[in-house]
Design an enzyme around this catalytic site. Structure first.
Site, PDB file in Angstrom:
ATOM      1  N   CYS A 257       0.971  -1.367   0.219  1.00 23.33           N
ATOM      2  CA  CYS A 257       0.040   0.137  -0.100  1.00 23.33           C
ATOM      3  C   CYS A 257       0.799   1.423  -0.437  1.00 23.33           C
ATOM      4  CB  CYS A 257      -0.927  -0.171   1.016  1.00 23.33           C
ATOM      5  SG  CYS A 257      -2.053  -1.329   1.326  1.00 23.33           S
TER       6      CYS A 257
ATOM      7  N   HIS B 169      -3.654   7.148   1.455  1.00 25.02           N
ATOM      8  CA  HIS B 169      -3.834   5.334   1.167  1.00 25.02           C
ATOM      9  C   HIS B 169      -5.348   5.316   1.611  1.00 25.02           C
ATOM     10  CE1 HIS B 169      -4.578   1.105   0.643  1.00 25.02           C
ATOM     11  NE2 HIS B 169      -3.633   0.459   1.488  1.00 25.02           N
TER      12      HIS B 169
ATOM     13  N   ASN C  17     -10.009  -1.146  -0.288  1.00 20.63           N
ATOM     14  CA  ASN C  17      -8.821  -0.863  -0.476  1.00 20.63           C
ATOM     15  C   ASN C  17      -8.033  -1.293  -1.297  1.00 20.63           C
ATOM     16  OD1 ASN C  17      -5.489  -1.051   0.104  1.00 20.63           O
ATOM     17  ND2 ASN C  17      -6.171  -2.388   2.301  1.00 20.63           N
TER      18      ASN C  17
HETATM   19  N1  ACO Z   1     -17.760  -9.239   9.817  1.00 29.47           N
HETATM   20  C1  ACO Z   1     -17.908  -9.524  11.043  1.00 29.47           C
HETATM   21  N2  ACO Z   1     -17.280  -9.580  12.365  1.00 29.47           N
HETATM   22  C2  ACO Z   1     -15.465  -9.279  11.936  1.00 29.47           C
HETATM   23  C3  ACO Z   1     -15.350  -8.950  10.550  1.00 29.47           C
HETATM   24  C4  ACO Z   1     -16.575  -8.881   9.512  1.00 29.47           C
HETATM   25  N3  ACO Z   1     -16.034  -8.890   8.516  1.00 29.47           N
HETATM   26  N4  ACO Z   1     -14.058  -9.565  10.314  1.00 29.47           N
HETATM   27  C5  ACO Z   1     -13.137 -10.035  12.298  1.00 29.47           C
HETATM   28  N5  ACO Z   1     -14.971  -9.634  12.815  1.00 29.47           N
HETATM   29  C6  ACO Z   1     -14.563  -9.898  13.788  1.00 29.47           C
HETATM   30  C7  ACO Z   1     -13.711 -10.941  14.429  1.00 29.47           C
HETATM   31  O1  ACO Z   1     -13.809 -11.920  14.796  1.00 29.47           O
HETATM   32  C8  ACO Z   1     -13.419 -10.129  16.144  1.00 29.47           C
HETATM   33  O2  ACO Z   1     -15.167 -11.187  16.711  1.00 29.47           O
HETATM   34  P1  ACO Z   1     -14.464 -11.605  18.361  1.00 29.47           P
HETATM   35  O3  ACO Z   1     -14.090 -10.118  19.122  1.00 29.47           O
HETATM   36  O4  ACO Z   1     -15.210 -12.453  18.993  1.00 29.47           O
HETATM   37  O5  ACO Z   1     -12.784 -12.199  18.163  1.00 29.47           O
HETATM   38  C9  ACO Z   1     -14.269  -9.101  15.776  1.00 29.47           C
HETATM   39  O6  ACO Z   1     -14.633  -8.683  14.792  1.00 29.47           O
HETATM   40  C10 ACO Z   1     -13.384  -7.775  16.025  1.00 29.47           C
HETATM   41  O7  ACO Z   1     -12.211  -7.995  15.334  1.00 29.47           O
HETATM   42  P2  ACO Z   1     -10.626  -7.203  15.247  1.00 29.47           P
HETATM   43  O8  ACO Z   1      -9.921  -7.638  14.256  1.00 29.47           O
HETATM   44  O9  ACO Z   1     -10.249  -7.129  16.735  1.00 29.47           O
HETATM   45  O10 ACO Z   1     -11.437  -5.723  14.124  1.00 29.47           O
HETATM   46  P3  ACO Z   1     -10.779  -4.648  13.696  1.00 29.47           P
HETATM   47  O11 ACO Z   1     -11.970  -3.061  14.729  1.00 29.47           O
HETATM   48  O12 ACO Z   1      -9.385  -4.350  14.066  1.00 29.47           O
HETATM   49  O13 ACO Z   1     -10.950  -4.372  12.500  1.00 29.47           O
HETATM   50  C11 ACO Z   1     -10.117  -4.481  10.404  1.00 29.47           C
HETATM   51  C12 ACO Z   1     -11.035  -5.515  11.336  1.00 29.47           C
HETATM   52  C13 ACO Z   1     -10.974  -3.798   9.322  1.00 29.47           C
HETATM   53  C14 ACO Z   1      -9.553  -5.371   9.400  1.00 29.47           C
HETATM   54  C15 ACO Z   1      -9.115  -3.420  10.941  1.00 29.47           C
HETATM   55  O14 ACO Z   1      -8.029  -3.848  11.901  1.00 29.47           O
HETATM   56  C16 ACO Z   1      -7.818  -3.039   9.838  1.00 29.47           C
HETATM   57  O15 ACO Z   1      -8.916  -2.130   9.103  1.00 29.47           O
HETATM   58  N6  ACO Z   1      -6.748  -2.880   9.638  1.00 29.47           N
HETATM   59  C17 ACO Z   1      -5.633  -2.299   9.731  1.00 29.47           C
HETATM   60  C18 ACO Z   1      -5.536  -3.018   8.118  1.00 29.47           C
HETATM   61  C19 ACO Z   1      -4.224  -2.207   7.304  1.00 29.47           C
HETATM   62  O16 ACO Z   1      -4.541  -0.560   7.110  1.00 29.47           O
HETATM   63  N7  ACO Z   1      -3.522  -2.737   6.529  1.00 29.47           N
HETATM   64  C20 ACO Z   1      -2.897  -2.332   5.633  1.00 29.47           C
HETATM   65  C21 ACO Z   1      -3.184  -2.230   4.358  1.00 29.47           C
HETATM   66  S1  ACO Z   1      -3.608  -3.332   3.014  1.00 29.47           S
HETATM   67  C22 ACO Z   1      -1.964  -3.593   2.093  1.00 29.47           C
HETATM   68  O17 ACO Z   1      -0.944  -3.496   3.147  1.00 29.47           O
HETATM   69  C23 ACO Z   1      -2.492  -4.849   1.160  1.00 29.47           C
END
Ligand code: ACO
Length: 329
Positions: free
Chosen positions: A112, A256, A286
């Site tokens: 990214c 990004h 994304n």
């Molecule tokens: N729908 C419903 N529930 C979900 C989903 C979904 N799609 N995905 C995860 N959950 C659940 C999890 O299982 C977890 O449940 P639990 O509490 O029972 O265990 C709960 O939701 C919380 O999960 P988290 O992973 O803590 O959710 P978070 O708020 O962190 O959101 C996300 C996840 C959106 C992926 C976030 O962490 C994020 O945006 N991270 C950064 C991503 C990023 O910037 N990546 C870099 C760029 S990409 C690249 O380089 C190619």
């Protein structure tokens, strides 16, 4: 001598996949995805469109906008982690599709952050007099490397490409178009937080690795989230210092598009007003290295971002690698 952006372009496939479509595949909901990420829908390339088709489409539009014929291009850099083939580089296919004979063409892999990395490389070629017309593309076909059974990742990504043409500064007056500063970083100790573990030479494809989905994106989202806000803020500050620009002089933050919550927190820490923050994550998700140039071009074409505006760009992703670029358009 400085470099400047001469033209911008983008390409998005027509097919839309909504959050409700994804709720048919995995245990998720439109509400969860919108609240946690800001995404409503994303574009998915059909099987007859390849990464190099999207990249060439974006590059052609950028060349048209710049008024630069393909035979004047003297370097093509494609930032991608989802190239058509492991070998050769996707940039060589883009060269063929553009009809830009014999110029060097190569890919860079910084996920990214890829677009700002590629822009900084183009800048180095131009300021040292080694190139005059550089096509910089960010292009990703993430839908083909996403695990569509993993709700933690498949909801995030979309396909698309964006491009800019970079050349030497044409006018050296105070407010002239210019690339004012860049800042690039990597922390390889976090490489395991976001990767496609299999399919490379470390873990060649086997029946077992395919069963374990090791050829698909694996991400520890929270690990990335924590460092993203801090590192994107600091890299933006570095570019501002390099460009001798105060945050109040920035017209637009063109970041990004990973997650709306990351974007809001970065903008707030930088002290940039919400109305100056460009977003399209709700419509395109994304798109990794493509997200900054797609967002830039959409806003240039709509007339929101104009010539003379100061634009701060930043990205962070797998590596982890991150960086920023400050431009006056
Ligand atoms: N729908 C419903 N529930 C979900 C989903 C979904 N799609 N995905 C995860 N959950 C659940 C999890 O299982 C977890 O449940 P639990 O509490 O029972 O265990 C709960 O939701 C919380 O999960 P988290 O992973 O803590 O959710 P978070 O708020 O962190 O959101 C996300 C996840 C959106 C992926 C976030 O962490 C994020 O945006 N991270 C950064 C991503 C990023 O910037 N990546 C870099 C760029 S990409 C690249 O380089 C190619």
């Amino acid at each position: 001598m400085r470099s400047q952006i001469l033209g911008t372009g983008h390409f998005l496939p027509d097919t839309v996949r909504t959050n409700n479509d994804l709720a048919q595949l995995v245990d998720t909901s439109d509400e969860w995805i919108r609240e946690r990420t800001g995404i409503r829908e994303r574009r998915i390339a059909p099987l007859d469109i390849q990464n190099s088709d999207m990249a060439a489409g974006a590059a052609k539009r950028a060349l048209e906008a710049a008024g630069v014929p393909a035979n004047e291009v003297d370097l093509i850099i494609v930032a991608t982690v989802t190239g058509d083939h492991p070998m050769p580089a996707t940039a060589v296919l883009v060269q063929q599709k553009l009809g830009a004979p014999n110029c060097p063409a190569f890919d860079i892999s910084a996920a990214c952050a890829g677009f700002v990395y590629a822009l900084a490389i183009a800048d180095a070629f131009i300021v040292t007099g080694r190139a005059r017309r550089v096509v910089v593309v960010g292009s990703e076909l993430l839908s083909r490397v996403v695990n569509w059974q993993d709700r933690g990742t498949c909801i995030l990504f979309g396909d698309g490409a964006g491009a800019v043409v970079v050349g030497p500064q044409e006018d050296e007056s105070d407010r002239a178009s210019a690339l004012l500063g860049t800042s690039l970083h990597t922390d390889g100790s976090l490489a395991g937080s976001l990767m496609i573990p299999g399919g490379g030479t470390a873990k060649p494809v086997t029946a077992e690795s395919l069963d374990a989905a090791e050829n698909k994106v694996f991400m520890r989202g929270q690990d990335i989230f924590k460092v993203a806000v801090k590192n994107l803020t600091s890299t933006c500050r570095e570019a501002l210092v390099k460009g001798s620009i105060d945050i109040d002089q920035v017209d637009w933050l063109c970041s990004h598009q990973a997650n709306l919550r990351i974007l809001d927190q970065v903008a707030s820490r930088l002290g940039i007003a919400p109305e100056k923050v460009l977003t399209n994550i709700d419509r395109v998700g994304n798109t990794s290295s493509a997200s900054i140039p797609i967002l830039l071009d959409e806003n240039v074409r709509s007339g929101k971002v104009r010539k003379g505006d100061t634009v701060l760009m930043c990205g962070l992703g797998a590596g982890i690698s991150w960086g920023s670029a400050l431009i006056r358009l």
